[in-house]
Structure formats: structure tokens, C-alpha cells
Design a protein around this motif. Structure first.
Motif, mmCIF file in Angstrom:
data_model
loop_
_atom_site.group_PDB
_atom_site.id
_atom_site.type_symbol
_atom_site.label_atom_id
_atom_site.label_comp_id
_atom_site.label_asym_id
_atom_site.label_seq_id
_atom_site.Cartn_x
_atom_site.Cartn_y
_atom_site.Cartn_z
ATOM 1 N N VAL A 70 -97.922 58.448 -5.910
ATOM 2 C CA VAL A 70 -97.202 57.223 -5.573
ATOM 3 C C VAL A 70 -97.723 56.106 -6.480
ATOM 4 O O VAL A 70 -98.693 55.428 -6.160
ATOM 5 N N TYR A 71 -97.088 55.977 -7.637
ATOM 6 C CA TYR A 71 -97.452 54.920 -8.584
ATOM 7 C C TYR A 71 -96.323 54.794 -9.597
ATOM 8 O O TYR A 71 -95.397 55.602 -9.627
ATOM 9 N N GLY A 72 -96.398 53.792 -10.434
ATOM 10 C CA GLY A 72 -95.486 53.699 -11.562
ATOM 11 C C GLY A 72 -94.263 52.829 -11.323
ATOM 12 O O GLY A 72 -93.971 52.395 -10.212
ATOM 13 N N ARG A 73 -93.545 52.596 -12.403
ATOM 14 C CA ARG A 73 -92.367 51.738 -12.401
ATOM 15 C C ARG A 73 -91.265 52.271 -11.502
ATOM 16 O O ARG A 73 -90.601 51.529 -10.785
ATOM 17 N N SER A 74 -91.025 53.566 -11.543
ATOM 18 C CA SER A 74 -90.087 54.242 -10.655
ATOM 19 C C SER A 74 -90.578 55.662 -10.472
ATOM 20 O O SER A 74 -91.493 56.117 -11.176
ATOM 21 N N GLU A 75 -89.977 56.378 -9.532
ATOM 22 C CA GLU A 75 -90.398 57.766 -9.332
ATOM 23 C C GLU A 75 -90.103 58.594 -10.580
ATOM 24 O O GLU A 75 -90.893 59.460 -10.955
ATOM 25 N N LEU A 181 -101.938 61.005 1.107
ATOM 26 C CA LEU A 181 -101.178 59.858 1.605
ATOM 27 C C LEU A 181 -102.083 58.900 2.375
ATOM 28 O O LEU A 181 -101.960 57.675 2.255
ATOM 29 N N ARG A 182 -103.004 59.449 3.155
ATOM 30 C CA ARG A 182 -103.937 58.580 3.886
ATOM 31 C C ARG A 182 -104.799 57.783 2.910
ATOM 32 O O ARG A 182 -105.116 56.610 3.149
ATOM 33 N N ALA A 183 -105.181 58.405 1.797
ATOM 34 C CA ALA A 183 -105.995 57.708 0.799
ATOM 35 C C ALA A 183 -105.196 56.593 0.123
ATOM 36 O O ALA A 183 -105.756 55.535 -0.219
ATOM 37 N N ILE A 184 -103.906 56.804 -0.068
ATOM 38 C CA ILE A 184 -103.044 55.761 -0.636
ATOM 39 C C ILE A 184 -102.934 54.600 0.347
ATOM 40 O O ILE A 184 -103.039 53.433 -0.030
ATOM 41 N N GLY A 185 -102.735 54.934 1.596
ATOM 42 C CA GLY A 185 -102.682 53.925 2.646
ATOM 43 C C GLY A 185 -101.339 53.235 2.767
ATOM 44 O O GLY A 185 -100.522 53.237 1.844
ATOM 45 N N ALA A 186 -101.119 52.632 3.932
ATOM 46 C CA ALA A 186 -99.823 52.026 4.232
ATOM 47 C C ALA A 186 -99.496 50.871 3.291
ATOM 48 O O ALA A 186 -98.356 50.728 2.828
ATOM 49 N N GLU A 187 -100.472 50.025 2.999
ATOM 50 C CA GLU A 187 -100.203 48.835 2.186
ATOM 51 C C GLU A 187 -99.744 49.212 0.779
ATOM 52 O O GLU A 187 -98.742 48.686 0.271
ATOM 53 N N GLU A 188 -100.473 50.125 0.127
ATOM 54 C CA GLU A 188 -100.097 50.530 -1.239
ATOM 55 C C GLU A 188 -98.805 51.339 -1.227
ATOM 56 O O GLU A 188 -97.960 51.184 -2.124
ATOM 57 N N PHE A 189 -98.618 52.197 -0.230
ATOM 58 C CA PHE A 189 -97.386 52.978 -0.137
ATOM 59 C C PHE A 189 -96.185 52.043 -0.029
ATOM 60 O O PHE A 189 -95.180 52.216 -0.736
ATOM 61 N N GLU A 190 -96.283 51.035 0.837
ATOM 62 C CA GLU A 190 -95.180 50.083 0.984
ATOM 63 C C GLU A 190 -94.951 49.316 -0.315
ATOM 64 O O GLU A 190 -93.794 49.082 -0.719
ATOM 65 N N ARG A 191 -96.029 48.935 -0.987
ATOM 66 C CA ARG A 191 -95.903 48.179 -2.231
ATOM 67 C C ARG A 191 -95.140 48.988 -3.282
ATOM 68 O O ARG A 191 -94.237 48.477 -3.951
ATOM 69 N N VAL A 192 -95.497 50.260 -3.421
ATOM 70 C CA VAL A 192 -94.845 51.090 -4.445
ATOM 71 C C VAL A 192 -93.406 51.411 -4.060
ATOM 72 O O VAL A 192 -92.500 51.381 -4.909
ATOM 73 N N MET A 193 -93.174 51.706 -2.779
ATOM 74 C CA MET A 193 -91.799 51.980 -2.358
ATOM 75 C C MET A 193 -90.893 50.767 -2.590
ATOM 76 O O MET A 193 -89.735 50.912 -2.975
ATOM 77 N N THR A 194 -91.425 49.583 -2.389
ATOM 78 C CA THR A 194 -90.649 48.371 -2.642
ATOM 79 C C THR A 194 -90.312 48.262 -4.127
ATOM 80 O O THR A 194 -89.190 47.870 -4.498
#
Length: 293
Positions: A70-75, A181-194
Motif C-alpha cells: 500500500v504505497y505509491g501514486r496509484s495501485e 496490514l496491521r503494520a501499515i495501520g489505519a491512518e496510512e491505509f486511509e491516506r493511500v486509499m484517498t
């Protein structure tokens, strides 16, 4: 060749080769969040292998048994980077980049980012247009954002989905993914999905999601584009013409499968009688002819 793994950016990527070891490498990339083992993918790989090609099949990050990323400009940009680094680790200098549906987008972006690694590009069932792009926002992003905001990362780990299954399926197929996914965490996951959501907001200067039209100038390799079906609203005819116009020197060909192949495959899949990509193998003769020119 048996299935193997390679580490890229701290995550494991599952891959395999089909075909003779001395054949030219063709990277075959399916769409959605579908695995390399989804129906129709191995069938096309086998047909290309019979034509002498060494087909590289891979579970892109967030597909099949590979680790989630879960990173980057787009999937698609994240997957393109993954493929470029994977090829370096495997010692493969140049490939034919081939993909359909979301895999077509992944391979177009890969060719833009790593032009020196691509000899030819083949793309079919290309996503574009308001309906298709907004539909994918619902498939890939909106449920993720609603879930992570309401139930945190544990909710994401339990989230089902379509187009290859949700994050729950990814965690079931690869037990490492829940902890990743737990290591990524909710905050970073939401940031990347946005951020990833932005790719699926229709824009007048983006014929395909997340790729500004001017970036098609970066594609300078011989390119074959299969025209979209007449009433294929997920991969519109219009989009195939637009991509053909944007890639200088590209060749647009009539579909090597029935005009309504996607609609028929979707209906059969919904009834439990097949897979969305079953018809892709019908393109093998056209693809082999183009690769060998």
C-alpha cells in the motif's frame, strides 16, 4: 517451472514461468485484483508458450498469494514499480508487456516507467470512460475508505470484495497479509486509499484512470491495441481508439474474439459457469504474430 517468490520492496511476489527457457519473455498481466491462477490466464499463457514464448505470470501485490503493498501514486504505479524491480532481481533485461483490463493499465504504466525494459506492448480490454472509471472507484476504493474509517484496519482485514476478492481473501490466501496490514495501520491505509481514489475520478485529460494523456508520449515501443467491444461498458470501444491515438505508431486491431465476448463471459461468470478471462486465449494467434514481426 514451479511457483517461486522474490522479495521486492520488503514484500514477497509470487511468480512462475510457462514455456521454454530459451523463449522470449512475455509478461502476462490479468485485470482486477485477480490472481495469475484465475480462469483464462493460464490458458492464454499456455497458448503463447506453444508459440515458443516464455510467459512470466505473477501475482501482483494485492492479488493472489503475493504480499499486500500500500504505497505509491496509484495501485497501477505501485505494481509497475514492483514489476520493474522484480525483473531486475530475476536478471531479465527486456520483455514483451502484455495485459488485459486492469492489467492493460498496469502494463501501459510499466512501459512508461521502464521503457528500456519493454520491446513491445500489447493491451486489450482497456478501462476508460465515466461509467467504467467510477465503477472501479467502488470496486477498489470506496468500501475500503468506508471500512477503515468505521472499523479501523481490523475491519479492512475482514473486508470482502469483488474483482478478485477483498482483503479478507488476500489474508486467507497469505497469512502474512493480516500482519502487514496491521503494520501499515489505519491512518496510512486511509491516506493511500484517498490518494489512489484520485485515479478513479474521471478527468478530461485522462483517457485511462490515473494516467494523464501527455504521459502516453513516454510509450515509444511498438504497441498493439485490441479494439474494445461495441457494447462493453467496462472496456469501451472509444477508449481503445483514444489510446491508439495517444500512442504514436500503435496498431489498432479488431477483436480476435466475438464482439460480445466480455458480456457473455460476465454473464457466465455470474452464473458460475466460467471466468471473465476465458476468451483471452482466442487472442493468442494475433498476439504471437505481432510479437514475432
Amino acid at each position: 517451472m514451479a511457483e517461486e517468490t522474490v522479495e521486492v520492496n520488503g514484500g514477497q511476489v509470487v511468480y512462475e514461468f510457462v514455456g521454454p527457457e530459451d523463449g522470449e519473455v512475455v509478461v502476462l498481466t490479468p485485470g482486477g485484483r485477480f490472481s495469475k491462477d484465475y480462469g483464462g490466464v493460464h490458458e492464454l499463457a499456455g497458448a503463447l508458450a506453444e508459440g515458443g514464448k516464455r510467459v512470466l505470470l505473477w501475482d501482483r501485490p494485492n492479488c493472489g498469494r503475493s504480499d499486500v503493498q500500500v504505497y505509491g501514486r496509484s495501485e497501477s504505479h505501485m505494481r509497475a514499480e514492483t514489476l520493474g524491480l522484480m525483473l531486475e532481481k530475476l536478471g531479465i533485461e527486456r520483455v514483451v508487456a502484455a495485459g488485459g483490463s486492469g492489467g492493460a493499465r498496469d502494463m501501459i504504466v510499466f512501459t512508461q516507467l521502464y521503457p528500456e525494459k519493454v520491446r513491445k506492448l500489447l493491451a486489450w480490454c482497456i478501462v476508460g470512460g465515466t461509467y467504467s472509471v467510477m465503477s472501479l472507484a467502488g470496486v477498489y476504493i470506496m468500501n475500503e475508505l468506508r471500512t477503515v474509517r468505521a472499523a479501523g484496519i481490523e475491519g479492512v482485514i475482514k473486508l470482502g470484495g469483488v474483482a478478485g476478492g477483498g482483503w479478507a481473501a488476500l489474508c486467507a490466501d497469505n497469512p502474512r497479509n493480516a500482519d502487514r496490514l496491521r503494520a501499515i495501520g489505519a491512518e496510512e491505509f486511509e491516506r493511500v486509499m484517498t490518494r489512489w481514489l484520485d485515479a478513479f475520478i474521471p478527468k478530461p485529460n485522462e483517457s485511462i484512470p490515473g494516467v494523464p494523456d501527455w504521459e502516453f508520449d513516454l510509450v515509444k515501443v511498438p504497441t498493439l491495441i485490441v479494439r474494445g467491444g461495441e457494447k462493453d461498458y467496462d472496456h469501451p470501444k472509444r477508449t481503445s481508439y483514444e489510446v491508439h491515438a495517444l500512442i504514436k505508431g500503435s496498431r489498432l486491431v479488431e477483436p480476435p474474439w466475438p464482439e460480445d465476448a466480455w458480456e457473455v463471459a460476465a454473464a457466465a461468470t455470474g452464473a458460475g459457469r466460467g471466468a471473465l478471462f476465458d476468451f483471452w486465449q482466442l487472442g493468442a494467434p494475433e498476439f504471437l504474430k505481432y510479437i514475432d514481426e
